[in-house]
Design a protein around this motif. Structure first.
Motif, PDB file in Angstrom:
ATOM      1  N   PRO A  62     115.717  74.388  33.446  1.00  0.00           N
ATOM      2  CA  PRO A  62     114.556  74.081  32.594  1.00  0.00           C
ATOM      3  C   PRO A  62     114.359  72.571  32.502  1.00  0.00           C
ATOM      4  N   MET A  63     113.833  71.971  33.562  1.00  0.00           N
ATOM      5  CA  MET A  63     113.835  70.507  33.656  1.00  0.00           C
ATOM      6  C   MET A  63     112.794  69.842  32.775  1.00  0.00           C
ATOM      7  N   GLY A  64     113.278  68.877  32.019  1.00  0.00           N
ATOM      8  CA  GLY A  64     112.415  67.926  31.344  1.00  0.00           C
ATOM      9  C   GLY A  64     112.648  66.562  31.958  1.00  0.00           C
ATOM     10  N   MET A  65     111.992  65.545  31.419  1.00  0.00           N
ATOM     11  CA  MET A  65     112.174  64.213  31.973  1.00  0.00           C
ATOM     12  C   MET A  65     112.051  63.170  30.883  1.00  0.00           C
ATOM     13  N   ASP A  66     113.046  62.265  30.873  1.00  0.00           N
ATOM     14  CA  ASP A  66     112.926  61.089  30.018  1.00  0.00           C
ATOM     15  C   ASP A  66     112.196  60.034  30.845  1.00  0.00           C
ATOM     16  N   ILE A  67     110.881  59.991  30.683  1.00  0.00           N
ATOM     17  CA  ILE A  67     110.036  59.051  31.426  1.00  0.00           C
ATOM     18  C   ILE A  67     110.207  57.694  30.753  1.00  0.00           C
ATOM     19  N   CYS A  68     111.021  56.841  31.362  1.00  0.00           N
ATOM     20  CA  CYS A  68     111.484  55.686  30.587  1.00  0.00           C
ATOM     21  C   CYS A  68     111.858  54.516  31.472  1.00  0.00           C
ATOM     22  N   TYR A  69     112.065  53.380  30.805  1.00  0.00           N
ATOM     23  CA  TYR A  69     112.507  52.179  31.519  1.00  0.00           C
ATOM     24  C   TYR A  69     113.206  51.226  30.564  1.00  0.00           C
ATOM     25  N   THR A  70     114.014  50.356  31.155  1.00  0.00           N
ATOM     26  CA  THR A  70     114.655  49.294  30.398  1.00  0.00           C
ATOM     27  C   THR A  70     113.893  48.003  30.679  1.00  0.00           C
ATOM     28  N   ASN A  71     114.140  46.998  29.861  1.00  0.00           N
ATOM     29  CA  ASN A  71     113.353  45.773  29.985  1.00  0.00           C
ATOM     30  C   ASN A  71     113.730  44.903  31.173  1.00  0.00           C
ATOM     31  N   HIS A  72     114.831  45.221  31.844  1.00  0.00           N
ATOM     32  CA  HIS A  72     115.131  44.439  33.038  1.00  0.00           C
ATOM     33  C   HIS A  72     114.706  45.159  34.322  1.00  0.00           C
ATOM     34  N   ALA A  73     113.991  46.278  34.177  1.00  0.00           N
ATOM     35  CA  ALA A  73     113.426  46.958  35.346  1.00  0.00           C
ATOM     36  C   ALA A  73     112.010  46.415  35.598  1.00  0.00           C
ATOM     37  N   GLU A  74     111.627  46.433  36.870  1.00  0.00           N
ATOM     38  CA  GLU A  74     110.331  45.877  37.262  1.00  0.00           C
ATOM     39  C   GLU A  74     109.242  46.956  37.076  1.00  0.00           C
ATOM     40  N   THR A  75     108.901  47.193  35.835  1.00  0.00           N
ATOM     41  CA  THR A  75     107.945  48.257  35.552  1.00  0.00           C
ATOM     42  C   THR A  75     107.377  48.067  34.150  1.00  0.00           C
ATOM     43  N   ASP A  76     106.392  48.884  33.789  1.00  0.00           N
ATOM     44  CA  ASP A  76     105.766  48.740  32.470  1.00  0.00           C
ATOM     45  C   ASP A  76     105.098  50.052  32.045  1.00  0.00           C
ATOM     46  N   GLN A  77     104.366  50.016  30.945  1.00  0.00           N
ATOM     47  CA  GLN A  77     103.739  51.226  30.407  1.00  0.00           C
ATOM     48  C   GLN A  77     102.781  51.871  31.405  1.00  0.00           C
ATOM     49  N   ASP A  78     102.097  51.059  32.203  1.00  0.00           N
ATOM     50  CA  ASP A  78     101.142  51.636  33.157  1.00  0.00           C
ATOM     51  C   ASP A  78     101.850  52.546  34.159  1.00  0.00           C
ATOM     52  N   ASP A  79     103.006  52.086  34.639  1.00  0.00           N
ATOM     53  CA  ASP A  79     103.777  52.934  35.558  1.00  0.00           C
ATOM     54  C   ASP A  79     104.194  54.231  34.861  1.00  0.00           C
ATOM     55  N   MET A  80     104.573  54.114  33.585  1.00  0.00           N
ATOM     56  CA  MET A  80     105.010  55.305  32.842  1.00  0.00           C
ATOM     57  C   MET A  80     103.835  56.257  32.615  1.00  0.00           C
ATOM     58  N   ASP A  81     102.645  55.701  32.367  1.00  0.00           N
ATOM     59  CA  ASP A  81     101.453  56.547  32.224  1.00  0.00           C
ATOM     60  C   ASP A  81     101.218  57.348  33.507  1.00  0.00           C
ATOM     61  N   ASN A  82     101.332  56.652  34.635  1.00  0.00           N
ATOM     62  CA  ASN A  82     101.139  57.343  35.913  1.00  0.00           C
ATOM     63  C   ASN A  82     102.155  58.477  36.069  1.00  0.00           C
ATOM     64  N   LEU A  83     103.401  58.149  35.792  1.00  0.00           N
ATOM     65  CA  LEU A  83     104.458  59.148  35.956  1.00  0.00           C
ATOM     66  C   LEU A  83     104.265  60.312  34.987  1.00  0.00           C
ATOM     67  N   LEU A  84     103.829  60.002  33.781  1.00  0.00           N
ATOM     68  CA  LEU A  84     103.590  61.046  32.783  1.00  0.00           C
ATOM     69  C   LEU A  84     102.556  62.059  33.294  1.00  0.00           C
ATOM     70  N   VAL A  85     101.484  61.546  33.865  1.00  0.00           N
ATOM     71  CA  VAL A  85     100.450  62.449  34.395  1.00  0.00           C
ATOM     72  C   VAL A  85     101.031  63.290  35.537  1.00  0.00           C
TER      73      VAL A  85
END
Lengths: 439, 254
Positions: free
Chosen positions: A339-362
């Motif tokens: 029953p897979m869920g996902m912690d769609i997430c990032y730390t502040n030293h990763a090269e990413t931001d909310q926009d990437d998370m929005d994409n992944l969320l969709v």
């Protein structure tokens, strides 16, 4: 296998990745010609030295496997995408698939393939509600607090409930493993759930040994949590073994707290955990991850999620790598029956931001992910990383026409938190939940 | 004309915000977060990102260490830039050849009790703000107990384990490292201190003790200094650091 993996920093760190684009694709072309039976005959970590390998080999469903035993990895991909394969077919074959087979086929799949096949899967679990039905997207309410302050935790819970979050679980990562503190959090959760008759389950994400001790002291434990990995050594580094997990599972079952089902376990995993424990045994991080799912599935968990962007940029460097890994993890887990869920997430030293998370969320929403996290304002003030917010869950539900678990959906309506269309109603300041918190 | 409060649905429990730092009661427009909340989140993230890429202010450290009459060495790890540093923790744990050469110029016949390291880690901001105030408290305390102190190692793009190498090369019984912790949205300047007895390359993290979240709004300099000294004394007595030290000594609390 490692050389065929789409590029990620963790495999480079381990010295396992392809040296060039050409080498990577050449490895994928070779991998596509590998017969599935090879994964049963040539194990990636020796049977004698690793209990996860033994679990995979001994638990393999030879009878169901006969339908696909003539396939190569390439044929396996084509078959999964074909109209011959539907939800029932995947469910029937879940123990015919091994982690290495699904990891291998994922390596030659594009993102769209991973999404489409994931979408065919349906893994439904039950405890005090029903998670994973098609057309549903649940949330783990994650009200963490840096000092485990009970009021602080409760406020974040109420905030989440008002925003329609919390049907997968109300799950707290405690700042300390102190058993008395964990007990007090469990009691607070139980009181709240009982007082409002919320059709959901609670969990404090502490080590299984702590939870087993607390069960023996009659603490109100719903779900039993543990982080797990895909090699015996990784699990040793987490302080667990299959035997200990079995003990925890039986302890959970003995409580009989599930009202409509008895899926009592909650597992978290994540690519890079084996390498970070120096326990990857020369195996690429995505294959290690898929092997963790073989561990998870024998305990019929209520929830499993990868903490995909949490482990850090040395394993998944940027938004592209995190996105790819999340799709792979969800796909592999679902094919193996989780029953897979996902912690769609990032730390502040990763090269990413909310926009990437929005994409992944969709993407995760379209792939049929069972649940995501719900953190106030996406900002976990205890673990210091960013996950998905209550608003994010509302966004993806609205965008894709998804609803919470059916029991929880009815509860929200009965509590006057949603209207008959399931839309959130602005809550009045005299709502009983607010009175409860102020009492 | 629409007024703001017609568009945005505010939450009736905003009063609870005073009890928690969590981002609760943000309100909503449709199902989405209001503009001001959206931008304040993005600003917090931007500050955290900048903290990761900040550099150690070597001039300021130079000045301060001179003031304390402490000899020091400027060193670098094998990571050539921040991008590589983030992806290759193994490079951040090793000194580059030039730095090894600098240490080797020191008199190898002298041994020390304590080797103090200062490294940027994931937040040079933390180091620039809090390393010197902590050192200012620690040094007199260490001198009073008559611990000998190796030249201070200021290390760019270093990770915790690089203190094993410096401590070993400088013949020190213990190595401690002041290092910038991973920035969060609420604090970008948390400093951590890690202590390792008998430093040598290959030590794992279970052999260390850690003091975390050092900043005026978190663990204050005074308490951090007391904890550090207590851990050093206990480690010197037991000749070890790590899990065992922490378990047996609950006296080290706030």
């Amino acid at each position: 296998m490692a050389k065929a993996t789409p590029f990620r920093s963790g495999d480079a760190l381990a010295g396992l990745c392809a040296e060039s684009y050409q080498e990577r694709i050449a490895a994928q072309i070779c991998l596509a010609d590998v017969p599935l039976t090879n994964f049963l005959n040539e194990v990636v970590i020796p049977y004698e030295s690793d209990e996860v390998t033994r679990l995979i080999i001994d638990g393999h469903d030879h009878i169901a496997f006969s339908e696909i035993s003539s396939f190569t990895v390439g044929m396996f991909r084509d078959w999964l995408l074909s109209d011959m394969v539907d939800t029932t077919k995947i469910q029937q074959l879940q123990f015919a698939f091994t982690p290495e087979m699904v990891a291998a086929v994922s390596k030659i799949m594009r993102n769209q393939d991973l999404i489409l096949v994931s979408k065919k899967c349906e893994v439904v679990t039950k405890f005090k509600n029903t998670i994973g039905l098609k057309g549903r997207l649940s949330t783990r309410l994650q009200p963490n607090h840096p000092t485990d302050d009970l009021k602080g935790i409760a406020i974040s819970i109420i905030d989440g409930l008002f925003y329609g979050s919390g049907d997968a679980v109300i799950g707290i990562n405690p700042a300390t493993d102190n058993p008395e503190k964990v007990y007090s959090i469990l009691s607070m959760l139980d009181d709240l759930i009982l007082a409002f008759d919320i059709p959901t389950q609670s969990c404090v994400l502490t080590h299984v040994t702590t939870t087993i001790d607390l069960i023996n002291k009659n603490a109100p434990v719903d779900l039993i949590f543990q982080s797990i990995g895909g090699t015996e050594k990784t699990n040793t580094s987490f302080g667990v073994s299959l035997r200990l997990l079995q003990e925890a599972y039986e302890a959970g079952l003995s409580l009989n707290r599930g009202t409509i089902g008895n899926n009592v376990m909650y597992f978290e995993t994540g690519q890079g955990s084996s390498l970070s424990a120096n326990a990857h045994e020369g195996v690429d991080q995505q294959t290690c991850e898929a092997r963790a799912y073989a561990v998870a599935r024998i305990f019929k968990p209520h929830l499993v999620n990868s903490v995909v962007g949490f482990i850090g940029p040395e394993y998944l460097y940027d938004g592209k790598q995190i996105t790819r890994a999340a799709l792979e993890d969800h796909f592999c887990g679902k094919l193996l029956g989780l029953p897979m869920g996902m912690d769609i997430c990032y730390t502040n030293h990763a090269e990413t931001d909310q926009d990437d998370m929005d994409n992944l969320l969709v993407l995760m929403g379209t792939a049929g992910c069972n649940y995501i996290m719900g953190v106030p304002g996406a900002d976990d003030i205890m673990l210091n990383y960013q996950s998905t917010s209550f608003h994010d869950a509302l966004f993806v539900r609205e965008l894709l026409g998804l609803n919470p678990a059916p029991e929880f959906e009815s509860w929200l309506y009965k509590q006057g938190l949603t209207d008959d269309q399931g839309k959130l109603i602005s809550s009045k300041s005299n709502h009983p939940l607010l009175k409860y918190i102020n009492a | 004309m629409h007024k703001e409060n017609e568009i945005i649905k505010h939450d009736s429990w905003e009063v609870l915000k005073k009890h928690t730092a969590a981002r609760i009661a943000l309100g909503k427009t449709g199902v989405s977060i209001p503009s001001n909340q959206n931008l304040s989140f993005k600003l917090a993230h931007a500050l955290a990102r900048d903290a990761v890429y900040d550099l150690i202010d070597k001039k300021e450290l130079h000045h301060n260490l001179d003031e304390l009459q402490l000899p020091f060495l400027f060193l670098q790890s094998c990571a050539i830039d921040k991008k590589q540093y983030l992806q290759r923790p193994d490079f951040g744990r090793k000194l580059n050849q030039q730095s090894i050469d600098i240490i080797n110029k020191e008199d190898s016949n002298i041994s020390y009790d304590i080797c103090i390291n200062i490294a940027d880690g994931l937040s040079a901001d933390a180091v620039n703000k809090h390393a010197m105030p902590l050192i200012h408290l620690l040094i007199p305390m260490l001198r009073e107990i008559k611990y000998s102190i190796a030249p201070i190692c200021v290390i760019e793009q270093g990770r915790v384990a690089i203190s094993d190498e410096t401590g070993y090369l400088l013949n020190s019984k213990m190595s401690i490292i002041l290092i910038g912790e991973r920035p969060g949205l609420s604090a970008t300047d948390s400093l951590g201190v890690y202590l390792t007895y008998n430093p040598k390359v290959g030590n794992n993290d279970a052999l260390r003790n850690c003091i975390s979240n050092i900043r005026p709004e978190g663990l204050t300099y005074e308490i951090a200094a007391q904890k550090t000294i207590a851990l050093i004394n206990e480690a010197m007595r037991l000749k070890m650091t790590g899990v065992c030290l922490k378990d047996n000594n609950n006296f080290i609390t706030n």
